[in-house]
Design an enzyme around this catalytic site. Structure first.
Site, mmCIF file in Angstrom:
data_model
loop_
_atom_site.group_PDB
_atom_site.id
_atom_site.type_symbol
_atom_site.label_atom_id
_atom_site.label_comp_id
_atom_site.label_asym_id
_atom_site.label_seq_id
_atom_site.Cartn_x
_atom_site.Cartn_y
_atom_site.Cartn_z
ATOM 1 N N ARG A 229 -8.036 7.231 9.180
ATOM 2 C CA ARG A 229 -7.325 6.171 9.902
ATOM 3 C C ARG A 229 -8.190 4.939 10.142
ATOM 4 O O ARG A 229 -8.079 4.288 11.180
ATOM 5 C CB ARG A 229 -6.780 6.675 11.254
ATOM 6 N N ARG B 83 0.932 -5.839 10.323
ATOM 7 C CA ARG B 83 1.972 -4.853 10.604
ATOM 8 C C ARG B 83 3.189 -5.513 11.267
ATOM 9 O O ARG B 83 4.329 -5.121 11.019
ATOM 10 C CB ARG B 83 1.350 -3.786 11.503
HETATM 11 O O1 1CP Z 1 -3.681 12.127 11.214
HETATM 12 C C1 1CP Z 1 -3.657 13.155 10.506
HETATM 13 O O2 1CP Z 1 -3.582 14.309 10.944
HETATM 14 C C2 1CP Z 1 -3.739 12.941 9.016
HETATM 15 C C3 1CP Z 1 -2.522 13.321 8.238
HETATM 16 C C4 1CP Z 1 -1.303 12.475 8.609
HETATM 17 C C5 1CP Z 1 -0.237 12.818 9.461
HETATM 18 C C6 1CP Z 1 -0.092 14.090 10.264
HETATM 19 C C7 1CP Z 1 -1.032 11.195 8.068
HETATM 20 C C8 1CP Z 1 -1.918 10.517 7.083
HETATM 21 N N1 1CP Z 1 0.194 10.797 8.545
HETATM 22 C C9 1CP Z 1 0.709 11.754 9.421
HETATM 23 C C10 1CP Z 1 2.021 11.691 10.112
HETATM 24 C C11 1CP Z 1 2.105 10.486 10.983
HETATM 25 N N2 1CP Z 1 2.298 9.220 10.503
HETATM 26 C C12 1CP Z 1 1.890 10.402 12.370
HETATM 27 C C13 1CP Z 1 1.579 11.587 13.314
HETATM 28 C C14 1CP Z 1 2.804 12.094 13.960
HETATM 29 C C15 1CP Z 1 2.534 13.217 14.941
HETATM 30 O O3 1CP Z 1 2.456 14.382 14.540
HETATM 31 O O4 1CP Z 1 2.423 12.912 16.130
HETATM 32 C C16 1CP Z 1 2.025 9.057 12.735
HETATM 33 C C17 1CP Z 1 1.946 8.459 14.106
HETATM 34 C C18 1CP Z 1 2.263 8.320 11.532
HETATM 35 C C19 1CP Z 1 2.395 6.837 11.372
HETATM 36 C C20 1CP Z 1 1.216 6.167 10.776
HETATM 37 N N3 1CP Z 1 0.671 6.481 9.548
HETATM 38 C C21 1CP Z 1 0.488 5.080 11.334
HETATM 39 C C22 1CP Z 1 0.770 4.383 12.655
HETATM 40 C C23 1CP Z 1 2.016 3.558 12.531
HETATM 41 C C24 1CP Z 1 1.876 2.084 12.805
HETATM 42 O O5 1CP Z 1 2.762 1.585 13.513
HETATM 43 O O6 1CP Z 1 0.984 1.345 12.356
HETATM 44 C C25 1CP Z 1 -0.520 4.752 10.399
HETATM 45 C C26 1CP Z 1 -1.527 3.649 10.520
HETATM 46 C C27 1CP Z 1 -0.377 5.640 9.271
HETATM 47 C C28 1CP Z 1 -1.201 5.610 8.030
HETATM 48 C C29 1CP Z 1 -1.762 6.867 7.500
HETATM 49 N N4 1CP Z 1 -1.310 8.131 7.791
HETATM 50 C C30 1CP Z 1 -2.063 9.055 7.099
HETATM 51 C C31 1CP Z 1 -3.010 8.351 6.306
HETATM 52 C C32 1CP Z 1 -4.053 8.989 5.404
HETATM 53 C C33 1CP Z 1 -2.798 6.987 6.522
HETATM 54 C C34 1CP Z 1 -3.503 5.840 5.780
HETATM 55 C C35 1CP Z 1 -4.390 4.985 6.617
HETATM 56 C C36 1CP Z 1 -5.765 5.470 6.970
HETATM 57 O O7 1CP Z 1 -6.060 6.666 7.079
HETATM 58 O O8 1CP Z 1 -6.618 4.563 7.145
#
Ligand code: 1CP
Length: 343
Positions: free
Chosen positions: A22, A35
Site C-alpha cells: 500500500r 483519486r
Molecule cells: O491489504 C491487504 O491485505 C492486501 C490485499 C488486498 C485486499 C484485502 C488488496 C490489495 N485489496 C484488498 C481489498 C480491499 N480493497 C480493501 C480491504 C477491505 C477489508 O477487508 O476491510 C480495501 C479498503 C480496498 C480498497 C483499496 N484498494 C484502496 C483504498 C481505496 C481508496 O479510496 O483509495 C486502495 C488504495 C487499494 C489498492 C490496492 N489494494 C491491494 C493492492 C496490492 C493495491 C495497490 C496499491 C498498493 O499496494 O500500493
C-alpha cells in the site's frame, strides 16, 4: 540486474531492497488529489493513465526498489462478472455468492478482455520506469484464491468471514469449484500481467490465517502451488512472492510446499524464528509493524533494526507486515528508506 529482482532470485543483496505494501494510497497528498478526480474506485483502477500515475507516485517521492501495480484484488471477481462497488468508509461491496450456479456462471471466457486496461497500465508504468527509474522493478499481483473467495462469498470485508468458512465446511464441492475457477483465472491473469511487463508477481492471501492447518493446506498451499508451478512453467525466471498473512507456524509448510521463491512475513511473525523455520533457499519479505511506521522516530528505528539484524545474510526484501496506514506521515516513509539503505 535490478536489486529487487536479484533478491527475489535468491541473492542476499545488502542493504536489502525495499518497497511497502500500500505504498500508493491515501497517506500521500498527491494520491488523494488524483483519486478525487475519479470518485468511483473501480473506474479509477481501470483508467490506465491515472492508475499508472498512482503506481509511480511513491517511486517519484522515495525511489523504492519495487513499484506495485495500482489495482485491487477484487478486480478479478469484477472481471468474472460479479458486481463490485467501493463505498467511502465501508470498503468493497460485492453481491454475495452463495450457490453453485453462481460459480458456474462466472464468465471465464471474457475476463481477460475486461482487464485489458490493467495490462495497458502495466505498459505505461514500464515505459516511465525505463526512462526515469531504471533501478525500480514492477510487481504485478492477484489476491490468492482463498482471500478472493472470502470477499466474493461474504459480499465485502469481515472480521470472521463466517459465511465463507461455513461454505467451506458445509458445501465443500461448491467451495472447491470456486477456488478452482479462481486458481485457473489467476494463472491466466498473472501470465497476462507478465506478458504486459510485470517483472515479478505477488499472491496476497490476507485471510489465510483464518484457516485450520488442514484448511490451510487445502485452500492456501494447494492453490498457491498450482499457480506457482504454472507461472514457473510459462515464465521461467519470473519470481513470485506469496503472502499468507497470519499463517503462524504454517508459514513453514507454506515455504516448503507452495513453490513461491519468497514468502512475506506479517506483523506478528518473529523474523528470528521464521528464519529457522523456512528452508535457507526461500527468500523472506517483511515485516515492520505499520504502527511503528506511523509512529516514526526511535520506535520505528528500533523495530526496523531488529528486522535487519534478524535477516542479515539472507535473501530478503524489506517491507511492512501489512499495508501503510492512511494517517502515516510521508516523511516517516522517507526516513525508513534512508535507514534501510544505511544513509
Ligand atoms: O491489504 C491487504 O491485505 C492486501 C490485499 C488486498 C485486499 C484485502 C488488496 C490489495 N485489496 C484488498 C481489498 C480491499 N480493497 C480493501 C480491504 C477491505 C477489508 O477487508 O476491510 C480495501 C479498503 C480496498 C480498497 C483499496 N484498494 C484502496 C483504498 C481505496 C481508496 O479510496 O483509495 C486502495 C488504495 C487499494 C489498492 C490496492 N489494494 C491491494 C493492492 C496490492 C493495491 C495497490 C496499491 C498498493 O499496494 O500500493
Amino acid at each position: 540486474m535490478k536489486r529487487l529482482l536479484q533478491a527475489l532470485g535468491g541473492d542476499a543483496v545488502w542493504p536489502p531492497p525495499i518497497w511497502l505494501m500500500r505504498q500508493a494510497g491515501r497517506y500521500l497528498p498527491e494520491y488523494r488529489q488524483l483519486r478525487a478526480e475519479t470518485p468511483d474506485f473501480v473506474s479509477f483502477c481501470l483508467d490506465p493513465k491515472r492508475a499508472a500515475d498512482a503506481t509511480l507516485q511513491p517511486i517519484r517521492r522515495f525511489g523504492m526498489d519495487g513499484a506495485i501495480l495500482f489495482s485491487d484484488i477484487l478486480i478479478l471477481p469484477w472481471a468474472l462478472g460479479r458486481d463490485l462497488t467501493f463505498t467511502e468508509g465501508h470498503g468493497p461491496r460485492l453481491t454475495p455468492l452463495r450457490a453453485v450456479d453462481e460459480v458456474l456462471a462466472l464468465d471465464k471466457s471474457r475476463f481477460l478482455d475486461r482487464v485489458a486496461p490493467v495490462l495497458e497500465t502495466i505498459g505505461l508504468i514500464r515505459s516511465e520506469l525505463a526512462q526515469k527509474h531504471p533501478e525500480t522493478a514492477l510487481i504485478g499481483f492477484v489476491g490468492a484464491p482463498f482471500t478472493v473467495a472470502c470477499y466474493m462469498i461474504e459480499g465485502g470485508g469481515s472480521k470472521e468471514f463466517a459465511e465463507t468458512r461455513r461454505m467451506a465446511a458445509a458445501s465443500p464441492g461448491t467451495f472447491d469449484q470456486l477456488i478452482a475457477v479462481l486458481t485457473e483465472t489467476s494463472i491466466d491473469y498473472l501470465s497476462a500481467q507478465i506478458a504486459a511487463g510485470a517483472e515479478a508477481v505477488m499472491l496476497f492471501d490476507s485471510w489465510a490465517g483464518l484457516l485450520s492447518p488442514t484448511g490451510f493446506e487445502r485452500h492456501v498451499i494447494g492453490p498457491a502451488a498450482r499457480i506457482a508451478a504454472a507461472i514457473g512453467q510459462r515464465h521461467p525466471g519470473v519470481p513470485m512472492i506469496g503472502f499468507p498473512r497470519l499463517a503462524g507456524t504454517m508459514i513453514a509448510a507454506y515455504a516448503e510446499q507452495a513453490g513461491v521463491g519468497t514468502v512475506g512475513m506479517d506483523t506478528a511473525a518473529d523474523p528470528r524464528v521464521v528464519r529457522r523455520l523456512v528452508p535457507e533457499a526461500t527468500g523472506l519479505q517483511g515485516n515492520l509493524d505499520p504502527f511503528a511506521l506511523l509512529q516514526g522516530g526511535e520506535v520505528m528505528e528500533r523495530e526496523a533494526r531488529a528486522i535487519l539484524d534478524a535477516m542479515n545474510n539472507r535473501p530478503f526484501v524489506f517491507n511492512l507486515g501489512h499495508g501503510v496506514m492512511p494517517p502515516t506521515p510521508p516523511a516517516h516513509v522517507a526516513a525508513l528508506v534512508d535507514l534501510v539503505r544505511g544513509r
